[in-house]
Design a protein around this motif. Structure first.
Motif, PDB file in Angstrom:
ATOM      1  N   THR A   1       9.193   6.441 -27.810  1.00 27.34           N
ATOM      2  CA  THR A   1       9.422   7.879 -27.677  1.00 27.34           C
ATOM      3  C   THR A   1      10.619   8.369 -28.488  1.00 27.34           C
ATOM      4  O   THR A   1      10.938   9.547 -28.455  1.00 27.34           O
ATOM      5  CB  THR A   1       9.637   8.262 -26.196  1.00 27.34           C
ATOM      6  OG1 THR A   1      10.725   7.483 -25.689  1.00 27.34           O
ATOM      7  CG2 THR A   1       8.407   8.021 -25.367  1.00 27.34           C
ATOM      8  N   LEU A   2      11.263   7.470 -29.204  1.00 27.32           N
ATOM      9  CA  LEU A   2      12.419   7.860 -30.008  1.00 27.32           C
ATOM     10  C   LEU A   2      11.944   8.505 -31.309  1.00 27.32           C
ATOM     11  O   LEU A   2      11.154   7.915 -32.051  1.00 27.32           O
ATOM     12  CB  LEU A   2      13.251   6.613 -30.316  1.00 27.32           C
ATOM     13  CG  LEU A   2      14.666   6.846 -30.771  1.00 27.32           C
ATOM     14  CD1 LEU A   2      15.501   7.453 -29.657  1.00 27.32           C
ATOM     15  CD2 LEU A   2      15.295   5.520 -31.181  1.00 27.32           C
ATOM     16  N   ALA A   3      12.438   9.730 -31.546  1.00 23.18           N
ATOM     17  CA  ALA A   3      11.972  10.445 -32.732  1.00 23.18           C
ATOM     18  C   ALA A   3      12.883  10.136 -33.910  1.00 23.18           C
ATOM     19  O   ALA A   3      14.028  10.557 -33.936  1.00 23.18           O
ATOM     20  CB  ALA A   3      11.975  11.946 -32.448  1.00 23.18           C
TER      21      ALA A   3
ATOM     22  N   GLY B   1      23.300  15.298 -30.538  1.00 24.89           N
ATOM     23  CA  GLY B   1      21.903  15.565 -30.157  1.00 24.89           C
ATOM     24  C   GLY B   1      20.858  14.946 -31.060  1.00 24.89           C
ATOM     25  O   GLY B   1      19.703  15.366 -31.073  1.00 24.89           O
TER      26      GLY B   1
ATOM     27  N   GLY C   1      20.192  11.585 -30.987  1.00 27.62           N
ATOM     28  CA  GLY C   1      19.563  10.442 -30.325  1.00 27.62           C
ATOM     29  C   GLY C   1      20.374   9.155 -30.332  1.00 27.62           C
ATOM     30  O   GLY C   1      19.811   8.090 -30.093  1.00 27.62           O
TER      31      GLY C   1
ATOM     32  N   ALA D   1      17.380  17.003 -30.249  1.00 25.00           N
ATOM     33  CA  ALA D   1      17.621  17.498 -28.883  1.00 25.00           C
ATOM     34  C   ALA D   1      17.229  18.970 -28.775  1.00 25.00           C
ATOM     35  O   ALA D   1      16.666  19.395 -27.762  1.00 25.00           O
ATOM     36  CB  ALA D   1      19.086  17.315 -28.511  1.00 25.00           C
TER      37      ALA D   1
ATOM     38  N   LEU E   1       8.040  13.807 -31.192  1.00 23.83           N
ATOM     39  CA  LEU E   1       8.403  14.689 -30.068  1.00 23.83           C
ATOM     40  C   LEU E   1       7.192  15.491 -29.588  1.00 23.83           C
ATOM     41  O   LEU E   1       6.985  15.667 -28.383  1.00 23.83           O
ATOM     42  CB  LEU E   1       9.540  15.628 -30.470  1.00 23.83           C
ATOM     43  CG  LEU E   1      10.892  14.962 -30.754  1.00 23.83           C
ATOM     44  CD1 LEU E   1      11.889  15.980 -31.289  1.00 23.83           C
ATOM     45  CD2 LEU E   1      11.445  14.302 -29.497  1.00 23.83           C
TER      46      LEU E   1
ATOM     47  N   THR F   1      20.500   7.981 -26.741  1.00 22.91           N
ATOM     48  CA  THR F   1      19.117   7.651 -26.366  1.00 22.91           C
ATOM     49  C   THR F   1      18.711   6.315 -26.976  1.00 22.91           C
ATOM     50  O   THR F   1      18.044   5.504 -26.333  1.00 22.91           O
ATOM     51  CB  THR F   1      18.160   8.763 -26.862  1.00 22.91           C
ATOM     52  OG1 THR F   1      18.689  10.016 -26.464  1.00 22.91           O
ATOM     53  CG2 THR F   1      16.776   8.603 -26.295  1.00 22.91           C
TER      54      THR F   1
ATOM     55  N   ASN G   1      30.271  10.999 -34.357  1.00 20.21           N
ATOM     56  CA  ASN G   1      29.683  12.169 -35.017  1.00 20.21           C
ATOM     57  C   ASN G   1      30.274  12.329 -36.407  1.00 20.21           C
ATOM     58  O   ASN G   1      29.776  13.091 -37.222  1.00 20.21           O
ATOM     59  CB  ASN G   1      29.985  13.458 -34.228  1.00 20.21           C
ATOM     60  CG  ASN G   1      29.307  13.504 -32.876  1.00 20.21           C
ATOM     61  OD1 ASN G   1      29.886  13.960 -31.894  1.00 20.21           O
ATOM     62  ND2 ASN G   1      28.087  13.035 -32.810  1.00 20.21           N
TER      63      ASN G   1
HETATM   64  N1  LIG Z   1      15.798  11.062 -31.847  1.00 16.28           N
HETATM   65  C1  LIG Z   1      15.446  11.496 -30.633  1.00 16.28           C
HETATM   66  N2  LIG Z   1      14.272  11.140 -30.085  1.00 16.28           N
HETATM   67  C2  LIG Z   1      13.905  11.584 -28.877  1.00 16.28           C
HETATM   68  N3  LIG Z   1      14.657  12.389 -28.123  1.00 16.28           N
HETATM   69  C3  LIG Z   1      15.840  12.761 -28.602  1.00 16.28           C
HETATM   70  C4  LIG Z   1      16.295  12.334 -29.883  1.00 16.28           C
HETATM   71  N4  LIG Z   1      17.496  12.867 -30.106  1.00 16.28           N
HETATM   72  C5  LIG Z   1      17.801  13.587 -29.028  1.00 16.28           C
HETATM   73  N5  LIG Z   1      16.817  13.553 -28.114  1.00 16.28           N
HETATM   74  C6  LIG Z   1      16.794  14.243 -26.807  1.00 16.28           C
HETATM   75  O1  LIG Z   1      18.008  14.979 -26.697  1.00 16.28           O
HETATM   76  C7  LIG Z   1      18.843  14.536 -25.650  1.00 16.28           C
HETATM   77  C8  LIG Z   1      20.257  14.315 -26.172  1.00 16.28           C
HETATM   78  O2  LIG Z   1      20.282  13.246 -27.123  1.00 16.28           O
HETATM   79  P1  LIG Z   1      21.421  12.114 -27.169  1.00 16.28           P
HETATM   80  O3  LIG Z   1      22.290  12.227 -25.984  1.00 16.28           O
HETATM   81  O4  LIG Z   1      20.768  10.813 -27.429  1.00 16.28           O
HETATM   82  O5  LIG Z   1      22.190  12.572 -28.459  1.00 16.28           O
HETATM   83  P2  LIG Z   1      23.498  11.933 -29.137  1.00 16.28           P
HETATM   84  O6  LIG Z   1      23.160  11.668 -30.557  1.00 16.28           O
HETATM   85  O7  LIG Z   1      23.970  10.810 -28.329  1.00 16.28           O
HETATM   86  O8  LIG Z   1      24.504  13.151 -29.083  1.00 16.28           O
HETATM   87  P3  LIG Z   1      26.120  13.127 -29.005  1.00 16.28           P
HETATM   88  O9  LIG Z   1      26.626  12.859 -30.385  1.00 16.28           O
HETATM   89  O10 LIG Z   1      26.455  14.498 -28.560  1.00 16.28           O
HETATM   90  O11 LIG Z   1      26.508  12.070 -28.016  1.00 16.28           O
HETATM   91  C9  LIG Z   1      18.224  13.242 -25.168  1.00 16.28           C
HETATM   92  O12 LIG Z   1      18.277  13.156 -23.777  1.00 16.28           O
HETATM   93  C10 LIG Z   1      16.798  13.310 -25.645  1.00 16.28           C
HETATM   94  O13 LIG Z   1      15.992  13.894 -24.666  1.00 16.28           O
END
Ligand SMILES: Nc1ncnc2c1ncn2[C@@H]1O[C@H](COP(=O)(O)OP(=O)(O)OP(=O)(O)O)[C@@H](O)[C@H]1O
Ligand SMILES: [Mg+2]
Length: 445
Positions: free
Chosen positions: A178-180, A221, A223, A389, A361, A226, A329
């Motif tokens: 499910t990872l995009a 946001g 992933g 996200a 997604l 995730t 980031n």
């Molecule tokens: N590549 C992805 N594939 C699937 N879902 C994603 C993806 N990126 C983000 N999401 C969705 O968005 C939400 C937030 O993503 P996530 O917390 O992994 O981002 P992050 O990169 O860790 O952000 P940050 O830098 O703010 O920590 C997740 O709970 C998920 O539902």
């Protein structure tokens, strides 16, 4: 021959077989059976892990055969784990029949007792027992509840290892499926993880600690967190979420890390915010004033060099089968020393949503493979920066109702708005730049 006849013959053969077996059991002389080994549950007050491994192995073995099955839900996503609830279990290994039995002493102590024919002695002692232990342990590992550990502030530590980390059960639905993200990159990461987790012999052969480091970078946001959850689920590893700002110095860092268990992922999120990366930041900010007392109290005193020493030295020496992950980031803010190859084995960029990622997604959230709006979305995604996200938020069911057309239209609108904003912002940026150039030009001449 008629079907009924066949069944009849089969039935009577089975009946005679049972009869023969019962008689055999009765006349089979006891002195030809030997009780080889007892595996008590506790030995000198300490829990005996062999007992648990045998229990797990037999539990899995007896499924389907046992008349009574006790079910316990170990982990929702893993389904039911069934356990044997009868006293005796027969097993066959390389043609040798063995019987396992739980014997309970008058004081309540339980022991696994293994009985088999003398002929099998060599096979049972030579390889069967080892096989049972290994199988049992591997089933245990698969069924194990995963845990998410977080470090306690060092002011709360006492002399026990237990006080360093607190934990909760880790149940996160993220998976690689499910990872995009770009499918080629995803495959590469999966292969890397696979090679790592099966690499025990390889690491031994090359004389390197069985460890791997990943740096995940990209905007908010996209992933990163995730993906860490997906990795833990994929490998069935625990996660240690290391909050550097809760510790005082490098020696505390060392204590925490040496208290982690194997088959785990140690995560330091937002690495650029949690350590004094260069020690020069204060100077770079142009603030050369004298530090006020207690000014640094709330800042982490774990230094970059402490972290690097750890990665190079202590990290290699403390245990095996561990992965360390840094996220950020702002990769451009990180000191090159921290991220040079060799320290972090793989740099993984999580980026804005591509069309490929969008399709994953759309499948996850709307169960959709194609739609007339896909073409428009594809071209908008090429020109617009949007985090997965934010795309996911648009595709999510509103009030528990899935509305495919509504969600996609919503996404298109949002993309168009962003595209305009990003273009305007880009123009502003260009204007600012040209203004700056003009100023420099004036100052020079
Ligand atoms: N590549 C992805 N594939 C699937 N879902 C994603 C993806 N990126 C983000 N999401 C969705 O968005 C939400 C937030 O993503 P996530 O917390 O992994 O981002 P992050 O990169 O860790 O952000 P940050 O830098 O703010 O920590 C997740 O709970 C998920 O539902
Ligand atoms: Mg995150």
């Amino acid at each position: 021959m008629m079907m009924g006849d066949t069944m009849g013959t089969f039935g009577s053969s089975m009946a005679s077989l049972f009869f023969f077996w019962a008689t055999f059991q009765q006349i089979f002389p006891d002195h030809l059976k030997i009780a080889i080994k007892d595996f008590p549950e506790y030995e000198e007050y300490r829990f005996n892990h062999a007992f648990a491994a045998i229990d797990t192995y037999l539990g899995a073995k007896a499924i389907g055969k046992a008349q009574k099955i006790r079910a316990s839900q170990v982990k929702e996503s893993k389904g039911l784990v069934l356990k044997r609830d009868e006293a005796k279990v027969r097993d066959v290994y390389q043609g040798v029949n063995v019987w396992w039995e739980i014997v309970t002493a008058t004081d309540g102590d339980r022991t696994h007792k293994l009985t088999f024919h003398r002929r099998g002695l060599e096979i049972v002692t030579g390889s069967y027992i080892k096989y049972v232990m290994e199988e049992g342990k591997s089933i245990e590992a698969k069924n194990k509840k995963m845990k998410l550990f977080t470090n306690n502030p060092s002011s709360n530590w006492d002399n026990s290892k237990k006080s360093l980390w607190r934990h909760i059960d880790f149940e996160h639905p993220a998976s690689f499926q499910t990872l995009a993200m770009d499918p080629v990159k995803k495959e590469e990461i999966l292969n890397d993880l696979e090679a790592f987790s099966n690499g025990k012999e390889y690491y031994k052969k090359i004389g390197k600690a069985w460890k791997r480091g990943y740096l995940l970078y990209g905007p908010p946001g996209t992933g990163k967190s995730t993906m860490i959850a997906a990795m833990a689920n994929h490998l069935n590893y625990n996660i240690y979420d290391l909050e550097l700002t809760a510790i005082q110095n490098n020696s505390e860092l060392r204590k925490l890390l040496t208290a982690t268990s194997s088959r785990s992922i140690i995560v330091i999120e937002d690495i650029d915010c949690s350590v004094d990366l260069t020690g020069k930041r204060r100077k770079r900010d142009g603030d050369l004033s004298v530090k006020k007392d207690g000014e640094d109290q709330n800042q982490s005193r774990v230094t970059l060099s402490g972290l690097l020493n750890f990665i190079d030295g202590i990290w290699s020496a403390c245990g095996q089968e561990r992965i360390i992950i840094f996220t950020t980031n702002h990769i451009e803010k990180l000191d090159p020393a921290l991220i040079r190859r060799g320290r972090m084995d793989m740099h993984i960029e999580l980026s804005y949503c591509s069309f490929e990622a969008f399709k994953v997604l759309a499948k996850n959230y709307l169960d959709l493979d194609s739609h007339p709006l896909f073409g428009e979305i594809e071209s908008l995604l090429k020109e617009t920066k949007i985090a997965p996200a934010d795309v996911a938020e648009k595709l999510m069911a509103k009030n528990h109702k899935v509305d495919v057309d509504g969600s996609l239209k919503d996404l298109v609108e949002s993309l168009e708005k962003r595209k305009k904003q990003q273009r305007d912002h880009g123009d502003d940026h260009k204007k600012k730049l040209s203004g700056k150039k003009l100023r420099i030009f004036r100052e020079l001449f």
